[in-house]
Design an enzyme around this catalytic site. Structure first.
Site, PDB file in Angstrom:
ATOM      1  NE  ARG A 196       2.890  -4.233  12.309  1.00 20.10           N
ATOM      2  CZ  ARG A 196       2.742  -4.178  10.988  1.00 20.10           C
ATOM      3  NH1 ARG A 196       2.178  -3.122  10.429  1.00 20.10           N
ATOM      4  NH2 ARG A 196       3.165  -5.153  10.214  1.00 20.10           N
ATOM      5  CG  HIS A 252      -0.780  -5.264   1.815  1.00 19.08           C
ATOM      6  ND1 HIS A 252      -0.025  -5.192   2.944  1.00 19.08           N
ATOM      7  CD2 HIS A 252      -0.893  -3.964   1.383  1.00 19.08           C
ATOM      8  CE1 HIS A 252       0.312  -3.930   3.197  1.00 19.08           C
ATOM      9  NE2 HIS A 252      -0.223  -3.165   2.260  1.00 19.08           N
ATOM     10  CG  HIS A 271       6.411  -9.304   7.256  1.00 15.92           C
ATOM     11  ND1 HIS A 271       7.338  -8.430   6.739  1.00 15.92           N
ATOM     12  CD2 HIS A 271       5.297  -8.574   7.513  1.00 15.92           C
ATOM     13  CE1 HIS A 271       6.814  -7.211   6.708  1.00 15.92           C
ATOM     14  NE2 HIS A 271       5.575  -7.277   7.175  1.00 15.92           N
ATOM     15  CB  SER A 326      -0.969   0.000   1.180  1.00 16.64           C
ATOM     16  OG  SER A 326      -0.296  -0.283   2.389  1.00 16.64           O
ATOM     17  CG  ASP A 385      -2.981  -8.435   8.728  1.00 22.69           C
ATOM     18  OD1 ASP A 385      -3.524  -7.416   9.178  1.00 22.69           O
ATOM     19  OD2 ASP A 385      -2.249  -8.434   7.727  1.00 22.69           O
TER      20      ASP A 385
HETATM   21  N1  NMX Z   1       1.553 -19.970   4.594  1.00 15.84           N
HETATM   22  C1  NMX Z   1       1.944 -20.785   3.602  1.00 15.84           C
HETATM   23  N2  NMX Z   1       2.990 -20.546   2.793  1.00 15.84           N
HETATM   24  C2  NMX Z   1       3.682 -19.426   3.036  1.00 15.84           C
HETATM   25  C3  NMX Z   1       3.368 -18.548   4.067  1.00 15.84           C
HETATM   26  C4  NMX Z   1       2.241 -18.839   4.859  1.00 15.84           C
HETATM   27  N3  NMX Z   1       1.825 -18.038   5.834  1.00 15.84           N
HETATM   28  N4  NMX Z   1       4.245 -17.525   4.066  1.00 15.84           N
HETATM   29  C5  NMX Z   1       5.086 -17.749   3.038  1.00 15.84           C
HETATM   30  N5  NMX Z   1       4.745 -18.898   2.411  1.00 15.84           N
HETATM   31  C6  NMX Z   1       5.332 -19.473   1.208  1.00 15.84           C
HETATM   32  C7  NMX Z   1       5.176 -18.499   0.052  1.00 15.84           C
HETATM   33  O1  NMX Z   1       3.864 -18.588  -0.495  1.00 15.84           O
HETATM   34  C8  NMX Z   1       6.278 -18.952  -0.859  1.00 15.84           C
HETATM   35  O2  NMX Z   1       5.837 -20.109  -1.503  1.00 15.84           O
HETATM   36  P1  NMX Z   1       6.187 -20.386  -3.068  1.00 15.84           P
HETATM   37  O3  NMX Z   1       7.685 -20.319  -3.164  1.00 15.84           O
HETATM   38  O4  NMX Z   1       5.626 -21.731  -3.321  1.00 15.84           O
HETATM   39  O5  NMX Z   1       5.517 -19.289  -3.831  1.00 15.84           O
HETATM   40  C9  NMX Z   1       7.380 -19.331   0.112  1.00 15.84           C
HETATM   41  O6  NMX Z   1       6.727 -19.600   1.367  1.00 15.84           O
HETATM   42  C10 NMX Z   1       8.413 -18.258   0.331  1.00 15.84           C
HETATM   43  O7  NMX Z   1       7.761 -17.078   0.727  1.00 15.84           O
HETATM   44  P2  NMX Z   1       8.492 -16.024   1.686  1.00 15.84           P
HETATM   45  O8  NMX Z   1       9.701 -15.529   0.986  1.00 15.84           O
HETATM   46  O9  NMX Z   1       8.663 -16.584   3.036  1.00 15.84           O
HETATM   47  O10 NMX Z   1       7.383 -14.873   1.821  1.00 15.84           O
HETATM   48  P3  NMX Z   1       7.076 -13.682   0.820  1.00 15.84           P
HETATM   49  O11 NMX Z   1       7.948 -12.532   1.177  1.00 15.84           O
HETATM   50  O12 NMX Z   1       7.101 -14.134  -0.589  1.00 15.84           O
HETATM   51  O13 NMX Z   1       5.560 -13.350   1.183  1.00 15.84           O
HETATM   52  C11 NMX Z   1       3.717 -12.981   2.615  1.00 15.84           C
HETATM   53  C12 NMX Z   1       5.201 -12.702   2.382  1.00 15.84           C
HETATM   54  C13 NMX Z   1       3.243 -12.103   3.760  1.00 15.84           C
HETATM   55  C14 NMX Z   1       2.929 -12.595   1.366  1.00 15.84           C
HETATM   56  C15 NMX Z   1       3.524 -14.484   2.939  1.00 15.84           C
HETATM   57  O14 NMX Z   1       4.222 -14.792   4.119  1.00 15.84           O
HETATM   58  C16 NMX Z   1       2.065 -14.884   3.073  1.00 15.84           C
HETATM   59  O15 NMX Z   1       1.432 -15.190   2.059  1.00 15.84           O
HETATM   60  N6  NMX Z   1       1.505 -14.869   4.327  1.00 15.84           N
HETATM   61  C17 NMX Z   1       0.102 -15.139   4.522  1.00 15.84           C
HETATM   62  C18 NMX Z   1      -0.737 -13.919   4.165  1.00 15.84           C
HETATM   63  C19 NMX Z   1      -0.575 -12.833   5.186  1.00 15.84           C
HETATM   64  O16 NMX Z   1      -0.644 -13.048   6.378  1.00 15.84           O
HETATM   65  N7  NMX Z   1      -0.380 -11.597   4.705  1.00 15.84           N
HETATM   66  C20 NMX Z   1      -0.325 -10.437   5.585  1.00 15.84           C
HETATM   67  C21 NMX Z   1       1.046  -9.776   5.639  1.00 15.84           C
HETATM   68  C22 NMX Z   1       0.988  -8.580   6.544  1.00 15.84           C
HETATM   69  N8  NMX Z   1       0.227  -7.491   5.957  1.00 15.84           N
HETATM   70  O17 NMX Z   1      -0.649  -6.949   6.546  1.00 15.84           O
HETATM   71  O18 NMX Z   1       0.478  -7.108   4.795  1.00 15.84           O
HETATM   72  C1  MLT Z   2       2.365  -3.819   6.481  1.00 12.69           C
HETATM   73  O1  MLT Z   2       2.071  -3.356   7.582  1.00 12.69           O
HETATM   74  O2  MLT Z   2       2.331  -3.121   5.452  1.00 12.69           O
HETATM   75  C2  MLT Z   2       2.665  -5.277   6.367  1.00 12.69           C
HETATM   76  O3  MLT Z   2       3.277  -5.759   7.518  1.00 12.69           O
HETATM   77  C3  MLT Z   2       3.336  -5.690   5.100  1.00 12.69           C
HETATM   78  C4  MLT Z   2       4.733  -5.195   4.850  1.00 12.69           C
HETATM   79  O4  MLT Z   2       5.359  -4.507   5.629  1.00 12.69           O
HETATM   80  O5  MLT Z   2       5.246  -5.577   3.770  1.00 12.69           O
END
Ligand code: NMX
Ligand code: MLT
Length: 544
Positions: free
Chosen positions: A434, A379, A425, A349, A480
Site C-alpha cells: 500500500r 494503529h 509492522h 480495528s 501510514d
Molecule cells: N520505531 C521504533 N521502534 C520500533 C518501531 C519503530 N517504527 N517498530 C518497532 N519498534 C520496536 C518496538 O517498539 C519494540 O520495542 P520494545 O521491545 O522496546 O517494546 C521492538 O521494536 C519490537 O517490535 P516489533 O516486534 O518489530 O513490532 P510490533 O509487532 O511489536 O509492533 C508496530 C508493530 C506497528 C506497532 C510498530 O512497528 C510501531 O510502533 N511502528 C510505528 C507506529 C506505526 O507506524 N504504526 C502503524 C502500523 C500500521 N497501521 O496502520 O496500523
Molecule cells: C492495518 O491496515 O490494519 C495495519 O497495517 C495494521 C495491521 O495489519 O496489523
C-alpha cells in the site's frame, strides 16, 4: 458446463481472438483451475480477453465465468485460499447474490469442522502469550489474507490485480470502492453495471438523521476528529435493524439479514458523517450536500470540499502545468485509501469489531469499537503522526535536509523513547504494497513536492537505523508512511483528520466480514487467559 483444467486454461490464454470472441458468447462456464496453476493465470486470461477483444468482450466472457481458484496463490502462506473471479450472472442485487452464496459457504465450514476439527495449526509458546499473540493463528477472516512478504490480497487478489480488474470511474483510474465492497462480500469481481447499481443503492441508504449531527455538535471543536467520528457512529446506532430484529426474536439462521442492512446503511452514511466533521472543524461548518449522481468516492471527495468551483479555479492553473485535473487527483488519492479497507482479521480495528460482534452486538456498536482501536497511535492514528513528525523535521531542519541531518533526527526521536511513525509492522516483513502504490503515484504526479522528497529520503535512511537497533522485526515503511504527504500536497492538510479517512475505508472490510460472521454463525470469541503464576508453574513442570 465446461471444466477447463490448467493446461487448457494456459492454451486459452494464448488462443486466437476469434476463438475468444466465440467463447465469450457461450452461455455458462465453470473454470476449475487445478492445484498446479496459480491464480495469476486466471487473471492473465481475463487480461488477455480484455486486451485482445476489448473490455466489453472480456467482461462479457467473464460475466459468464465462475472460477474456483483452489490453487496456492503465490506463496505457501496463501495455501488453500479460494476465490472466484467474476460474477456468474448479471444480477445487480448484491443481497440476493450473497443469499445464493451463503448456503455453500456454510457447508464448507461444516465440512471443515467435521473433517478437520482436531488438525493442528501450530503450537502456542510463552512469547506468543505475553507478546500480543504475534504469530498465533486464531481467527477466521474470509475477506482478505496477509502474506508477510507479499502484503495483502483481497479475496485472493493483490492490489495491482484489483487495480486491473475492478471497475474504475474512468479508464486507467483507481478502482471504485463499491467494487471492492462487492469483491470482499462475494469473492467475485463485479461488472461496472453491478458497481453502478451498488452506488445507487448506497445513495438511497445514505440519509443521516439530524440527531447524529446534533450529537457531534454537542462536542467541543477541540475534540479529536476520531472522537467526533465515533460519537457519530454511536448516534447512528439508534437505527440498528439488527438490534430491533433481535429484540423481536429473530432466529439465528436469519441474523445475517439485518446485519447486512445495518452494514450497508453504515457504509452509506459514513461519508456524510465524516465530511460533516471535516467541514465543522476546518471550514466554518459550511456543509456541502451530497451529489447523488456521483460514485461513493467522488461524492465523499465533493462533500469534503475538493471539487468546489473555487478549488477548481485554483486547479485550472495546476491543470495547465501538469495536464491533469486536481479534483480528480484528490479523488484518486481517496480511492487509494480504500485499499486500507481490509488487512485480514488480526489488526486492532478488525479484530476489535470481530470480537465485539461475536457478542451479537450490532454493526454500529462493533464498528464504533473498531474506530476506538483505530484511533491509537500504533494503529490508524499513525497516518496523523507521520505528517506531524515530518513537519517537525522540516520545522527544525528545513526542507532541504541532508541525509546526515535526517539520520540524526531519527536517532533523536528514538533516543527520546518514541517510535518512528509509519515504519514497522506486526505481520509484514517487507515494504507494505500500500506504501508502494502511493509512492508510485507520487513519483508520477508530485515528484518535486518537498515533503514527498523527504518521505523518499526517509525510505533510505530509516530502515538501516531500525535494523541497527536490533530489535525491530520489520524496518520497512507501512501504509501510514505515505498517505499524509499526498493529501497534504493536494490541500487536505489537516493531519488530525487523516485517521477518519482510514476509518471510512476500513468500514468496507470490517462490515463485509461482520456479515459473514453472522452468515457462518461464528461463535462468541473467548480465548483463555493465564496469570504469570500459571505461566511460571507451567514452565517449571515442562522443564522437569
Ligand atoms: N520505531 C521504533 N521502534 C520500533 C518501531 C519503530 N517504527 N517498530 C518497532 N519498534 C520496536 C518496538 O517498539 C519494540 O520495542 P520494545 O521491545 O522496546 O517494546 C521492538 O521494536 C519490537 O517490535 P516489533 O516486534 O518489530 O513490532 P510490533 O509487532 O511489536 O509492533 C508496530 C508493530 C506497528 C506497532 C510498530 O512497528 C510501531 O510502533 N511502528 C510505528 C507506529 C506505526 O507506524 N504504526 C502503524 C502500523 C500500521 N497501521 O496502520 O496500523
Ligand atoms: C492495518 O491496515 O490494519 C495495519 O497495517 C495494521 C495491521 O495489519 O496489523
Amino acid at each position: 458446463m465446461y471444466r477447463l483444467h490448467g493446461s487448457l486454461l494456459r492454451l486459452l490464454c494464448c488462443c486466437s481472438t476469434s476463438l475468444l470472441r466465440r467463447l465469450s458468447r457461450i452461455g455458462s462456464y465453470h473454470i476449475l483451475i487445478g492445484s498446479n496453476v496459480g491464480s495469476s493465470l486466471a487473471v492473465k486470461l481475463y487480461l488477455s480477453l480484455k486486451n485482445i477483444c476489448g473490455r466489453g468482450v472480456g467482461d462479457g466472457f467473464l460475466s459468464k465465468c465462475h472460477c474456483d481458484l483452489k490453487a496456492p496463490i503465490q506463496s505457501s502462506n496463501s495455501l488453500g485460499s479460494v476465490r472466484w473471479l467474476q460474477v456468474q450472472s448479471s444480477d445487480q442485487d448484491l443481497r440476493s447474490q450473497l443469499a445464493e452464496l451463503i448456503p455453500e459457504q456454510q457447508e464448507r465450514l461444516k465440512k471443515l469442522k467435521t473433517d478437520h476439527a482436531k488438525t493442528q495449526l501450530g503450537s502456542i509458546t510463552v512469547d506468543m502469550v505475553i507478546g500480543g499473540m504475534r504469530g498465533m493463528t486464531g481467527l477466521l477472516w474470509e475477506t482478505s489474507l496477509l502474506d508477510p512478504e507479499e502484503g495483502i490480497r483481497f479475496r485472493g487478489l493483490s492490489i495491482p490485480e484489483c487495480q486491473n480488474l475492478l471497475p474504475a470511474a474512468h479508464p486507467g483510474g483507481e478502482p471504485l470502492p463499491e467494487g471492492l465492497l462487492w469483491l470482499l462480500l462475494t469473492g467475485k469481481v463485479p461488472s461496472k453495471e453491478q458497481v453502478d447499481a451498488l452506488s445507487k443503492e448506497l445513495h438511497i441508504r445514505s440519509t443521516v438523521p439530524d440527531h447524529v449531527y446534533r450529537a457531534i455538535d454537542s462536542l467541543p471543536l477541540s475534540a479529536h476528529p476520531m472522537t467526533q467520528f465515533t460519537t457519530g457512529v454511536m448516534a447512528l446506532q439508534v437505527q440498528s435493524e439488527f438490534q430491533k430484529a433481535y429484540e423481536n426474536g429473530l432466529s439465528k439462521a436469519k441474523f445475517w439479514e439485518p446485519t447486512y442492512e445495518d452494514s450497508l446503511n453504515l457504509i452509506a452514511q459514513l461519508p456524510l458523517v465524516a465530511s460533516y466533521i471535516y467541514r465543522r472543524l476546518y471550514k466554518n461548518g459550511q456543509v456541502i450536500p451530497a451529489d447523488n449522481s456521483l460514485d461513493y468516492g467522488a461524492n465523499f471527495s465533493r462533500m469534503l470540499g475538493f471539487d468546489d468551483p473555487k478549488m477548481q479555479e485554483l486547479m485550472r492553473l495546476y491543470v495547465t502545468i501538469h495536464r491533469t485535473d486536481f479534483a480528480n487527483f484528490v479523488i484518486e488519492i481517496l480511492l487509494q485509501i480504500f485499499f486500507y479497507s481490509d488487512h485480514e482479521g488480526g489488526n486492532v480495528s478488525a479484530h476489535t469489531a470481530h470480537l465485539v460482534a461475536s457478542a451479537l452486538s450490532d454493526p454500529y456498536l462493533s464498528f464504533g469499537a473498531a474506530l476506538n482501536g483505530l484511533a491509537g497511535p500504533l494503529h490508524g492514528l499513525a497516518n496523523q503522526e507521520v505528517l506531524l513528525w515530518i513537519k517537525s523535521v522540516v520545522d527544525e531542519c528545513g526542507e532541504n535536509i541532508t541525509a546526515e541531518q535526517l539520520k540524526e533526527y531519527v536517532w533523536k526521536t528514538l533516543k527520546s523513547g518514541k517510535v518512528v511513525p509509519g515504519y514497522g509492522h506486526g505481520v509484514l516483513r517487507k515494504t507494505d504494497p500500500r506504501y508502494t502504490c502511493q509512492r508510485e503515484f507520487a513519483l508520477k504526479h508530485l515528484p518535486d513536492d518537498p515533503l514527498f522528497q523527504l518521505v523518499s529520503k526517509l525510505y533510505e535512511v530509516v530502515p538501516p537505523i531500525l535494523t541497527e537497533l536490533g530489535k525491530v522485526k520489520n524496518p520497512w515503511p507501512n501504509v501510514d508512511a505515505h498517505s499524509g504527504v499526498l493529501l497534504n500536497h493536494f490541500g487536505l492538510t489537516e493531519a488530525r483528520y487523516f485517521t477518519v479517512l482510514f476509518g471510512v475505508s476500513r468500514s468496507i472490510g470490517i462490515c463485509s466480514q461482520l456479515i459473514w460472521d453472522r452468515a457462518l454463525g461464528l461463535p462468541l470469541e473467548r480465548p483463555k487467559s493465564v496469570t504469570m503464576d500459571w505461566l511460571e508453574n507451567h514452565c517449571k513442570k515442562a522443564a522437569a
